[in-house]
Enzyme design. Structure first.
Site, short mmCIF file in Angstrom:
data_model
loop_
_atom_site.label_atom_id
_atom_site.label_comp_id
_atom_site.label_asym_id
_atom_site.label_seq_id
_atom_site.Cartn_x
_atom_site.Cartn_y
_atom_site.Cartn_z
N ASP A 115 0.87 -1.18 0.00
CA ASP A 115 0.00 0.00 0.00
C ASP A 115 0.91 1.23 0.00
O ASP A 115 1.80 1.34 0.83
CB ASP A 115 -0.91 -0.01 1.24
CG ASP A 115 -1.95 1.10 1.19
OD1 ASP A 115 -3.14 0.79 1.16
OD2 ASP A 115 -1.55 2.28 1.19
N ASP A 147 -3.58 2.47 -5.49
CA ASP A 147 -2.37 2.46 -4.65
C ASP A 147 -2.17 1.18 -3.83
O ASP A 147 -1.52 1.21 -2.80
CB ASP A 147 -2.34 3.70 -3.76
CG ASP A 147 -3.03 3.49 -2.43
OD1 ASP A 147 -4.05 2.78 -2.40
OD2 ASP A 147 -2.56 4.04 -1.42
N GLU A 148 -2.73 0.07 -4.31
CA GLU A 148 -2.57 -1.18 -3.57
C GLU A 148 -2.40 -2.35 -4.51
O GLU A 148 -2.98 -2.34 -5.60
CB GLU A 148 -3.83 -1.48 -2.75
CG GLU A 148 -3.92 -0.70 -1.48
CD GLU A 148 -5.24 -0.94 -0.78
OE1 GLU A 148 -5.72 -2.09 -0.77
OE2 GLU A 148 -5.78 0.03 -0.25
N1 DCP Z 1 -8.60 8.73 -1.72
C1 DCP Z 1 -9.60 9.66 -1.99
N2 DCP Z 1 -10.70 9.75 -1.18
C2 DCP Z 1 -10.84 8.95 -0.10
C3 DCP Z 1 -9.84 8.00 0.19
C4 DCP Z 1 -8.73 7.90 -0.65
O1 DCP Z 1 -9.48 10.41 -2.96
N3 DCP Z 1 -11.92 9.07 0.70
C5 DCP Z 1 -7.41 8.67 -2.59
C6 DCP Z 1 -6.30 9.55 -2.07
C7 DCP Z 1 -5.30 8.61 -1.47
C8 DCP Z 1 -5.51 7.34 -2.28
O2 DCP Z 1 -6.89 7.34 -2.65
O3 DCP Z 1 -3.97 9.08 -1.56
C9 DCP Z 1 -5.18 6.08 -1.52
O4 DCP Z 1 -6.01 5.96 -0.39
P1 DCP Z 1 -5.52 5.36 0.99
O5 DCP Z 1 -6.73 5.04 1.78
O6 DCP Z 1 -4.55 4.26 0.76
O7 DCP Z 1 -4.82 6.58 1.74
P2 DCP Z 1 -3.39 7.24 1.55
O8 DCP Z 1 -2.53 6.48 0.59
O9 DCP Z 1 -3.57 8.68 1.22
O10 DCP Z 1 -2.80 7.16 3.00
P3 DCP Z 1 -2.16 5.93 3.79
O11 DCP Z 1 -0.71 6.28 3.95
O12 DCP Z 1 -2.86 5.89 5.09
O13 DCP Z 1 -2.34 4.70 2.96
CA CA Z 2 -2.20 4.23 0.72
CA CA Z 3 -4.90 2.15 -0.12
#
Ligand code: DCP
Ligand code: CA
Ligand code: CA
Length: 369
Positions: A11, A111-112
């Protein structure tokens, strides 16, 4: 016999915000908030994600931009509009690196990804750990992005493990450690246990995965239905047989139907065509694909075929646009084909796919509550 699987989950850390930091390193030491503006007035819209500095101030994915601004009003913070093209490009590059490390590969959202590395590690967790470190190093060197990794005997455990330490985390849970790993965690760590389900479980006296694992299965089934009840029970016990599966991107989605009666009547043709539109649109939504090209086809009484297509510059995700374009195209097809020949069959096709930007969100929403 099934081997003892070794599954890696990757992730990307605070992904969109990290992409912005990479493009502009001066952002790194202040709060960064990536915003999706609704277009209905200044500062209207929601936070897409934020870097970890901004999260210390309570900024989270999904909260209104205005709320994030309030939380950060005394701080020098960067509010940036989402640049999906950048994130998709970075994602594609990283996914290509990951693929090269997997026996079987499954991308989930932007992103996964899951990697089945059972064969190449010979079922060895130590080798899997080395592999994971190599993956992190290569992604950092080539793409300047940190990712967190979980290793486990199945997808469920690997995914929860990946979320335990961030950024640049590496968490390894062997089969014999699964129970002690899961037992103390809150139930909402399980995929499919969202806000509502968590509340219901709390009312039932279930706060941790360990409590859920021991909870009477029959009562779970009564409360959540057979499918979910059994799923929660198995998941809490760390049981998950789902394979790592390549999600091949279809080239096109189409359907062709034979008319009840041969005709050149536009409305009659459209009645059938719109049915096809609904059907292929649903399939595209399920796969979370946006499309650029819409094609229509008529097969005439002499079995000759003719087709017409329209390609948009930007990906389309609207059923209205699909239907409107379909109508235009069939109008043209009727004008272009000999009047004495009626139509026998007709088809609609969408192609030129790109992944919808909310891919990940859709997938989680599907299993939540
Ligand atoms: N995303 C979005 N709206 C949301 C959740 C996520 O647009 N409600 C987008 C932005 C994030 C991406 O998807 O960067 C990936 O989501 P993640 O839940 O994996 O969160 P992050 O990568 O930002 O943070 P983490 O480091 O906790 O994985
Ligand atoms: Ca992420
Ligand atoms: Ca994710």
């Amino acid at each position: 016999m099934q081997p003892n699987r070794v599954i890696i989950h990757v992730d990307f850390d605070y992904f969109y915000a990290q992409c912005e930091e990479r493009e502009k390193p001066s952002l790194k030491d202040k709060p960064v908030v990536v915003c999706i503006y609704s277009g209905r007035g200044e500062d209207r819209g929601a936070v897409s994600t934020a870097n970890y500095i901004a999260r210390k101030y309570g900024v989270r994915s999904g909260i209104p931009i205005l709320e994030a601004k309030r939380k950060l009003k005394d701080v020098d913070a960067a509010f940036l509009p989402a640049n999906f093209e950048l994130y998709e490009k970075v994602s594609e590059n990283i996914m290509n690196i990951l693929k090269s490390y997997a026996d079987k590969f499954e991308q989930v959202g932007v992103d996964e990804a899951f990697l089945d590395v059972t064969q190449r590690t010979n079922e060895s967790y130590e080798k899997a750990k080395e592999l994971a470190q190599k993956i992190q190093t290569e992604i950092l060197e080539k793409e300047k992005i940190t990712v967190s990794i979980g290793i486990g005997p199945n997808k469920l455990v690997a995914k929860i493990a990946a979320g335990r330490q961030k950024p640049l985390g590496l968490t390894m849970i062997k089969s014999e450690e699964v129970e002690s790993f899961l037992t103390p965690l809150p139930v909402n760590e399980l995929l499919g246990v969202g806000k509502k389900t968590t509340e219901v479980m709390h009312e039932m006296g279930i706060k941790t995965i360990g409590e859920l694992a021991k909870f009477d299965l029959e009562k779970l089934v009564k409360q959540f239905g057979k499918v979910l009840g059994i799923y929660f029970h198995n998941a809490a016990n760390g049981i998950d047989f789902s394979p790592v599966q390549e999600r091949g991107m279809a080239e096109s989605i189409s359907h062709i139907l034979t008319l009840k009666e041969d005709t050149r009547d536009l409305d009659t043709l459209l009645e059938v065509a719109y049915k096809i539109c609904n059907d292929i649109y649903d399939r595209a939504r399920e796969l979370n694909l946006n499309f650029k090209t819409i094609s229509t086809q008529l097969v005439l009484q002499d079995m000759s075929g003719s087709s017409r297509a329209k390609t948009f510059e930007a990906p389309v995700d609207s059923l209205d646009v699909l239907k409107k374009t379909t109508k235009e195209l069939f109008q043209k097809l009727l004008e272009e084909t000999p009047e004495e020949l009626k139509a026998r069959r007709l088809g609609v096709k969408i192609s030129g796919f790109s992944t919808g930007r909310q891919a990940q969100k859709h997938i989680t929403e599907f299993v939540e509550d």
